[in-house]
Scaffold this motif. Structure first.
Motif, short mmCIF file in Angstrom:
data_model
loop_
_atom_site.label_atom_id
_atom_site.label_comp_id
_atom_site.label_asym_id
_atom_site.label_seq_id
_atom_site.Cartn_x
_atom_site.Cartn_y
_atom_site.Cartn_z
N ILE A 106 -27.74 56.16 125.25
CA ILE A 106 -26.46 56.92 125.19
C ILE A 106 -25.37 56.05 125.82
CG2 ILE A 106 -25.31 59.08 125.75
CD1 ILE A 106 -27.81 59.38 124.02
N ASP A 107 -24.20 55.95 125.09
CA ASP A 107 -23.11 55.14 125.65
C ASP A 107 -22.23 56.01 126.54
OD1 ASP A 107 -21.60 56.71 123.98
OD2 ASP A 107 -21.13 55.11 122.55
N GLY A 108 -21.13 55.38 126.99
CA GLY A 108 -20.28 56.08 127.92
C GLY A 108 -19.59 57.29 127.35
N SER A 109 -19.49 57.37 126.01
CA SER A 109 -18.84 58.54 125.40
C SER A 109 -19.85 59.63 125.06
CB SER A 109 -18.10 58.09 124.14
OG SER A 109 -19.01 57.59 123.16
N SER A 125 -15.76 51.04 128.98
CA SER A 125 -15.93 50.75 127.56
C SER A 125 -16.81 51.80 126.92
CB SER A 125 -16.59 49.36 127.40
OG SER A 125 -16.86 49.13 126.02
N PRO A 126 -16.29 52.44 125.87
CA PRO A 126 -17.07 53.51 125.24
C PRO A 126 -18.42 53.03 124.73
CG PRO A 126 -14.82 53.58 124.49
CD PRO A 126 -14.96 52.28 125.22
N ARG A 161 -24.83 53.85 129.08
CA ARG A 161 -24.82 54.44 130.42
C ARG A 161 -26.10 55.22 130.74
NH1 ARG A 161 -19.74 54.79 132.69
NH2 ARG A 161 -18.50 52.98 132.02
N GLN A 162 -26.85 55.68 129.71
CA GLN A 162 -28.02 56.52 129.94
C GLN A 162 -29.18 56.16 129.00
OE1 GLN A 162 -26.29 60.37 129.26
NE2 GLN A 162 -26.07 60.81 131.46
N VAL A 163 -30.38 56.34 129.54
CA VAL A 163 -31.60 56.27 128.72
C VAL A 163 -32.24 57.66 128.75
CG1 VAL A 163 -33.89 55.24 128.43
CG2 VAL A 163 -31.98 53.85 129.26
N VAL A 164 -32.46 58.20 127.59
CA VAL A 164 -33.03 59.55 127.48
C VAL A 164 -34.46 59.43 126.93
CG1 VAL A 164 -32.83 61.84 126.47
CG2 VAL A 164 -30.77 60.54 127.09
N LEU A 165 -35.40 59.96 127.69
CA LEU A 165 -36.79 60.00 127.26
C LEU A 165 -37.19 61.46 127.08
CD1 LEU A 165 -38.34 57.40 129.73
CD2 LEU A 165 -37.59 57.02 127.39
N GLY A 166 -37.89 61.76 126.03
CA GLY A 166 -38.26 63.15 125.78
C GLY A 166 -39.61 63.27 125.09
N ALA A 167 -40.23 64.39 125.30
CA ALA A 167 -41.50 64.71 124.67
C ALA A 167 -41.55 66.21 124.46
CB ALA A 167 -42.67 64.26 125.55
N PRO A 168 -42.30 66.67 123.46
CA PRO A 168 -42.42 68.12 123.26
C PRO A 168 -42.86 68.79 124.56
CG PRO A 168 -43.41 66.94 121.42
CD PRO A 168 -43.06 65.90 122.44
N PRO A 201 -22.26 61.42 131.34
CA PRO A 201 -22.72 60.07 131.62
C PRO A 201 -22.07 59.46 132.86
CG PRO A 201 -22.26 60.32 129.28
CD PRO A 201 -21.75 61.56 129.94
N ASP A 202 -20.88 59.91 133.21
CA ASP A 202 -20.22 59.33 134.39
C ASP A 202 -20.56 60.07 135.66
OD1 ASP A 202 -18.98 57.43 132.85
OD2 ASP A 202 -17.31 58.77 132.36
#
Length: 788
Positions: free
Chosen positions: A17-20, A96-97, A101-108, A59-60
């Motif tokens: 995920i970016d800054g926007s 900078s958009p 800024r984020q890493v998202v990890l997911g699982a059921p 993100p900020d």
């Protein structure tokens, strides 16, 4: 990189995920979970995918790592619940958009819940203190353990990288590893296999472990090790062992009616399971069947009866021990109770409040000391053995009484009469039923003859012994009548039949007196009044042996020429059966022949055939025809080593070495039925007695012959025969053709006659009459001078 190295990442979706707040990249798993391709997902705001976008972190924000559960919309319109972890990244170009800024990890969510459960399960499993848990690699090295794996002396505090043989006894390690290797190779789980675990530092009794194991595999089914659970079941195992030992000890004690046998069985059961050394001391009085009675000081003398353990580990049997009446040490004696510690315990052997003995067990110091459970176990074993010992004591008393009764009803083992010299052997059976009903007899008859009898009453115990006594008395009474053997058996058969009828009537009357006759035991076992009998009469004048059998084995004879055989006999039915007549047989025996009469216990050897036993008896008899050997020694040699197993029936053997009365020791005359011939009889008798050197008997003999010959001529008519026999006494016989027996009576003062037989009875030692094939014979016996 191989996926199987990180199996915990399987099924995890990822996105950048970016800054926007827009998605700039994703994994294939994200595409699969959201049912949207990456080209559609990239550039979209992640909030637009959330069912509740307000809960998504900016993100900020300074929230750093965020974990939570969110519902996302998928491309096919289905909502999916995911457990998410948002990782904030730092250090990039701010503002900078396009900056990530984020890493998202997911699982059921369902998958994540299972992961958490697995993690919690593993964590808690390694924290349990009720069992040991270990993970082994494929080389059976310890990888990980909980803190309570084998928490016993000698186990290192850190086991990682060690094998079981590094800290367990070699044989124990080999046994456990054999189970684990089988699980590794087969994949079959192991459930509660019991093995002993003893450390190299403390090699005592160790601990009994229940071992369960299952194989570990990664996602591509490669074996990576196994997990093993060790459960300490030492107390349960010992409880089972104690219960099993109690059962074995009870069975062993109940299996013998011998005092010594009971003590030996007890000591043998206790070693080595409960003790390294076991000593059983029994009161001396118990061996004779008596109740132990303390002395005036309250002490009781015990005899060391059984010892089990290594040689020299305890005093030998036969030593005496003095204890108090309550089982405490007595004065002046050594007592195992004097050594009381954690490796020695003693329990009393008692029954009905009477101390019968004691049992003492001792362990070597390398074994674990005794526990309270061991003391209670020995006490219970001793209590049950005490009852068995009391039963053995009572049996000993009854058995001794029965044997004493039986022996008192039998004649002396060695005897000598004019016709034969005899010797006998009686071996009672070892069966629980007690002594049997075997009997034998040597009955002197008139005219130097002798009756030899052997019989066998069915059954054992006092009932059989009492029946034997009645039959022996009956045979002696019938023998006094000088009956032929076959005729005597007919009368004896009638008696046994009557005894059976009386016993049945007695049983019926006993049952009528009780509420439930069906459950009243019979006073006699079926067939316990049945009997067999062999009756033989040997005449040393004619050397003829006449015999008849009622279901009894035939007699054997060893002849002076070194041969041995069986006298042919036609056996009738056993006594009490009835229905068939008895037949007499005859055999002429050379002087010095050894006649063997026996019961079937002698020829029924173990499981062998009776024919084999008879052949063996014949072989042995042929080797003992030496007339110089004492007959008692011959009898003992014949029964030596019989049978090869425990006696199943009593053994009775009667040997008779025959003698002959020489022709010069007999004299016979025929007398005409004329009163004038009586004088000639007196003269001939006087001359014969003088020739024999029996002048002291002339006067009495003349009076006896005058009376008997006169009566025969007066009342019988026909020819009269007279015979004198010099043997161990002087026998006078007068025979006539009449079958009328004389009767002695006391004459009155006014009677002119009737005093003849009375005078004969007064002047001689014995007198009597017997029937013959041609009439009857009246006989008298006089003691020879200096014969006493």
């Amino acid at each position: 990189m191989d996926d199987h190295r990180f199996p915990f990442l399987d099924g995890v979706a990822g996105a950048l995920i970016d800054g926007s707040g827009r998605i700039v990249g994703c994994t294939t798993a994200a595409e699969d979970l959201l049912a949207l391709p990456a080209r559609v997902l990239c550039g979209r705001r992640i909030r637009d995918l959330l069912a509740d976008p307000e809960h998504w972190p900016d993100p900020d924000s300074d929230r750093g790592t965020w974990d939570g559960r969110a519902v996302l919309r998928t491309g096919d319109g289905r909502p999916v619940s995911l457990d998410l972890r948002v990782l904030s990244l730092h250090g990039g170009s701010a503002g900078s958009p396009g900056d990530v800024r984020q890493v998202v990890l997911g699982a059921p969510s369902a998958t994540a819940d299972r992961w958490r459960q697995d993690q919690a399960f593993s964590r808690e499993l390694f924290l349990q203190d009720r069992f040991g848990l270990a993970v082994f690699d494929t080389e059976l090295r310890v990888v990980r353990t909980n803190t309570h794996l084998l928490p016993y002396s000698g186990v290192p505090p850190t086991l990682s990288g060690l094998r079981l043989a590094d800290f367990l006894q070699p044989e124990d390690a080999v046994a456990v590893e054999a189970h684990l290797r089988q699980v590794l190779e087969s994949g079959q789980p192991l459930v509660l296999a019991e093995e002993l675990a003893r450390t190299v530092v403390d090699p005592r009794s160790g601990r009994m472990m229940a071992i369960s194991a299952f194989r570990l595999q990664d996602t591509d089914s490669a074996v990576i090790g196994l997990t093993v659970l060790f459960t300490d079941i030492t107390e349960q195992h010992r409880a089972r062992q104690r219960l099993a030992l109690l059962h074995r000890a009870t069975a062993a004690a109940a299996g013998s009616l011998s005092v010594t046998g009971t003590a030996e069985d007890l000591a043998g059961v206790l070693v080595p399971e409960l003790a390294d050394v076991a000593v059983v001391d029994v009161a001396a009085a118990v061996f004779t069947g008596d109740e132990p009675v303390p002395d005036r000081a309250g002490n009781l003398l015990l005899r060391r009866t059984a010892v089990a353990g290594p040689p020299g580990s305890a005093p030998a049997t036969g030593d005496t021990v003095m204890v108090g009446a309550e089982g405490t040490p007595g004065e002046g004696g050594t007592n195992p109770r004097d050594i009381v510690d954690d490796w020695t315990i003693t329990a009393p052997l008692a029954a009905r409040g009477i101390l019968l003995g004691q049992v003492t067990t001792r362990r070597d110091r390398w074994r674990d000391p005794y526990e309270e459970g061991d003391r209670l176990l020995l006490a219970e074993i001793a209590s049950r053995t005490g009852l068995a010992l009391d039963n053995a004591r009572r049996y000993t008393r009854e058995h001794r009484a029965a044997v004493s009764l039986q022996r008192s009803l039998l004649p002396p083992a060695v005897r000598t009469v004019a016709a034969v010299s005899t010797a006998s052997v009686y071996l009672p059976t070892d069966s629980a039923g007690g002594v049997g009903g075997d009997w034998f007899d040597v009955i002197p008859l008139s005219s130097a003859r002798v009756a030899l009898v052997v019989g066998d009453v069915a059954g054992h115990g006092l009932q059989a012994t009492a029946t034997m006594g009645r039959l022996r008395t009956a045979v002696r009474t019938l023998a006094d009548l000088d009956l032929e053997p076959d005729e005597l058996l007919v009368h004896l058969d009638d008696l046994v039949s009557q005894l059976l009828i009386e016993a049945d009537v007695a049983d019926a009357e006993l049952g009528d007196d009780l509420p439930d006759p069906e459950h009243v035991p019979s006073r006699h076992e079926p067939g316990s009044l049945g009997a067999t009998c062999l009756y033989a009469v040997y005449d040393p004048v004619t050397r003829c042996c006449t015999l008849a059998s009622a279901g009894h084995p035939p007699p054997a004879v060893a002849r002076p020429d070194g041969t041995a055989d069986f006298i042919p006999v036609t056996p009738g039915p056993p006594l009490g059966v009835g229905g068939l007549p008895f037949e007499a047989s005859e055999a002429v025996l050379a002087p010095g022949s050894v006649l063997a009469l026996y019961t079937d216990g002698l020829i029924e050897r173990g499981e062998g055939d009776i024919d084999e036993g008879m052949a063996e008896l014949q072989r042995r008899l042929a080797a003992v025809g030496d007339e110089e050997r004492p007959l008692r020694d011959v009898a003992l040699q014949l029964v030596a080593g019989l049978p090869p197993t425990r006696l199943r029936d009593d053994v009775t053997l009667l040997l008779a070495r025959t003698r002959a009365v020489p022709a010069r020791d007999t004299a016979a005359w025929s007398v005409q039925p004329d009163p004038a011939a009586v004088g000639q009889v007196r003269a001939d008798a006087t001359a014969q007695l003088t020739a024999w050197g029996l002048e002291d008997l002339v006067f009495t003999t003349e009076l006896v012959l005058s009376e008997l010959v006169t009566n025969a001529i007066r009342y019988a008519g026909g020819p009269v025969g007279v015979r004198l026999i010099r043997a161990d006494s002087l026998t006078c016989e007068v025979s006539d053709g009449s079958s009328t027996q004389p009767r002695m009576r006391r004459a009155r003062l006014t009677d002119e006659g009737g005093r003849g037989l009375y005078l004969v009875a007064q002047l001689t030692n014995r007198w009597g009459s017997r029937y013959t094939a041609r009439g009857k014979t009246i006989w008298t016996e006089q003691e020879l001078p200096n014969s006493s």
